[in-house]
Each structure stands twice: as C-alpha cells, then as structure tokens.
Write an enzyme that holds these catalytic residues in place. Structure first.
Site, PDB file in Angstrom:
ATOM      1  N   SER A  61       0.793  -1.229   0.000  1.00 59.47           N
ATOM      2  CA  SER A  61       0.000   0.000   0.000  1.00 59.47           C
ATOM      3  C   SER A  61       0.822   1.275   0.000  1.00 59.47           C
ATOM      4  O   SER A  61       0.374   2.295  -0.529  1.00 59.47           O
ATOM      5  CB  SER A  61      -0.940   0.011   1.214  1.00 59.47           C
ATOM      6  OG  SER A  61      -0.196  -0.027   2.423  1.00 59.47           O
ATOM      7  N   HIS A  89      -5.430  -3.847  -1.922  1.00 61.50           N
ATOM      8  CA  HIS A  89      -5.013  -2.754  -2.792  1.00 61.50           C
ATOM      9  C   HIS A  89      -4.896  -3.214  -4.250  1.00 61.50           C
ATOM     10  O   HIS A  89      -4.124  -2.649  -5.027  1.00 61.50           O
ATOM     11  CB  HIS A  89      -3.692  -2.167  -2.292  1.00 61.50           C
ATOM     12  CG  HIS A  89      -3.803  -1.579  -0.924  1.00 61.50           C
ATOM     13  ND1 HIS A  89      -3.523  -2.309   0.213  1.00 61.50           N
ATOM     14  CD2 HIS A  89      -4.209  -0.357  -0.503  1.00 61.50           C
ATOM     15  CE1 HIS A  89      -3.730  -1.554   1.272  1.00 61.50           C
ATOM     16  NE2 HIS A  89      -4.146  -0.370   0.866  1.00 61.50           N
ATOM     17  N   LYS A 120     -12.663  -0.561  -0.235  1.00 65.25           N
ATOM     18  CA  LYS A 120     -11.808   0.337  -1.014  1.00 65.25           C
ATOM     19  C   LYS A 120     -12.372   0.470  -2.428  1.00 65.25           C
ATOM     20  O   LYS A 120     -13.351   1.180  -2.633  1.00 65.25           O
ATOM     21  CB  LYS A 120     -10.363  -0.167  -0.997  1.00 65.25           C
ATOM     22  CG  LYS A 120      -9.683   0.050   0.359  1.00 65.25           C
ATOM     23  CD  LYS A 120      -8.229  -0.329   0.323  1.00 65.25           C
ATOM     24  CE  LYS A 120      -7.472   0.154   1.548  1.00 65.25           C
ATOM     25  NZ  LYS A 120      -7.994  -0.332   2.818  1.00 65.25           N
TER      26      LYS A 120
END
Length: 274
Positions: A61, A89, A120
């Site tokens: 990340s 991610h 996310k």
C-alpha cells in the site's frame, strides 16, 4: 495453524496482516521485501514444519509495488508450501476483470487463499472476504475470532458490493480506464521531474524524502483544491517521506491534469522540480 507450522511473511506486509499472524501460534519468519532468494532460504529453514504458509500483500500500500506472485508460487510449489495473498489494494482494478494481482499475473489457479476488502475500490465502505478451499472456509466460520465476534454487514453494503463485482465481471472498461488514467498521471509527473515509486499501480507515491516537505506540500496542494496526504515516519521508513496519490475511476483526465499542475506549482516553490 499451531506451533508445528510456520508462516513466512514479507517484511513490508500491511499491519493488519501482521496482527492476524500474531493471532496464530505458528512460528513466524520474515523475509526481505519481495526478495525471492531470502524467501527460499526461509523455506529451506522450515522444511521440518508440518505446514508452511507464504503470506504477502498482492500490492504493497505505501509503495504501490506488485508482489512477484509467479515466482513466489513457483517457490511455494517447490517446497510444498501454500500461498496467501492480501488483495485489499488490488481488488477492483488490477487484472482484466479487476479480480486482482493473481489475475494480472496469471496465477489464479496457484494461489490458495485470498483475503480482500469491500471497503476500497468496490466502494462498500466496510467489510471484507476470504476465498479459499471449502474446508478452510468452513473452519474459519467456526474458529475465526475476528469473524465470530464482529457484527454482520449491513444489507446495503452487501448489495452495493455485489453489484460492483457484477459490473467488473461484465466488462473490462473500468479496469482499462483505471490503467489509462494511472499511466497519464505517472507519465506526466515523471516528465515534470518527480520521482514516482511503484509501477503501473493507481497508488502513486510522490517521493520527497523530507517529512516536513511532504507535510508542507500536501497542505499547499489542499489550498489549490487537491486533497492528498503526506506520509512520513513511523508510517514509512525515515528518509522515505512521500505524498501518496490514489487515482480513482471517478477522476477525469482534466482532474488528473489539474493535479499534476498543482504538483508542479508547489514543487517549483520548494525546489523539488525546476
């Protein structure tokens, strides 16, 4: 996993992975960041273990670098270990249909366990999931403390996340758009003289080195209408301060160009670029 087992973890794995490893009783070994030679040494050292699990972020990340999953899977197969990847991610934009790093690198049939988030790129704002062999999932439902002692997801989160997955699987338009926007930002920033860590990932760390500089520039960017965050020690190593930019599918080309211009303006003010 118990004392007779071993977990081999990349030294820069996310804090949530580290906390999860601490909950198990297996032996814990860290290998150097994305270093296949060190990973192989650790695999050789633990050959007497009953079970071994190689644990890595698919994408890290802070730097936006992608784990060498093909090579990791090859080593794991050579030494009889399993592979676990955290895709928080990567889910939603890496790979032809946004399935993540394993799809991007063509190892979907070689990774044993995938953990990821709904909060996310999928836009659910909360929750996550684990994918793996059915016996493992059945065991987690009965034994996983973070799962057992947490609340169920709100139906709205489940519905929106499911719909996001449907949209990704129906077309590669979103993932292709993300790739184009990411490279637009990276190319323009590099051309302007900035150093961008990682490669071809929407997490674009603008490397500055100095913690105060990262803080000052991010504050001045906000005054120009660009919201970015400066990161410094202890979140990242000393001397590795940066401003982390995250490209979104919602950004337009005009948004990206405006962001680059704001970086150039503040960078010139502080002598980062000429």
């Amino acid at each position: 996993m118990g004392p007779e087992d071993a977990v081999l973890s990349d030294e820069l794995n996310h804090a949530s992975i580290i906390d999860g490893i601490r909950l198990c009783r297996a032996k814990r070994l860290r290998y150097k960041h994305m270093c296949l030679e060190d990973l192989e040494v650790k695999l050789q050292e633990t050959q007497s273990s009953r079970m071994r699990l190689v644990v890595t972020d698919g994408v890290f990340s802070m730097d936006g670098d992608v784990a060498p999953l093909r090579e990791i899977c090859t080593l794991a197969e050579r030494y009889g270990a399993m592979v676990f990847i955290d895709e928080c991610h990567a889910t939603g934009f890496l790979g032809a249909r946004g399935r993540g790093t394993d799809e991007l690198l063509g190892v979907m049939d070689r990774v044993h366990i995938i953990n990821s988030t709904l909060g996310k790129a999928l836009g659910g704002a909360a929750g996550g999931y684990t994918v793996g062999p059915k016996p493992l999932i059945d065991l987690l439902r009965q034994r996983s403390r973070p799962y057992l002692f947490s609340n169920s997801l709100p139906p709205a989160v489940v519905g929106s996340s499911t719909r996001a997955v449907d949209l990704l699987l129906a077309s590669n338009e979103i993932s292709q758009s993300m790739t184009a926007k990411t490279m637009r930002f990276r190319d323009k920033m590099t051309e302007a003289g900035f150093t961008i860590a990682g490669s071809a990932h929407p997490i674009c760390p603008v490397m500055l080195g100095d913690a105060r500089l990262a803080s000052l520039m991010s504050d001045e960017m906000l005054k120009l209408g660009i919201y970015v965050i400066g990161f410094s020690f202890p979140v990242v190593p000393k001397g590795k301060a940066r401003i982390r930019v995250q490209i979104s599918a919602a950004h337009t080309e005009q948004d990206i160009d405006r962001c680059v211009e704001a970086f150039i303006q503040t960078g010139r003010k502080h002598g980062v670029v000429s």
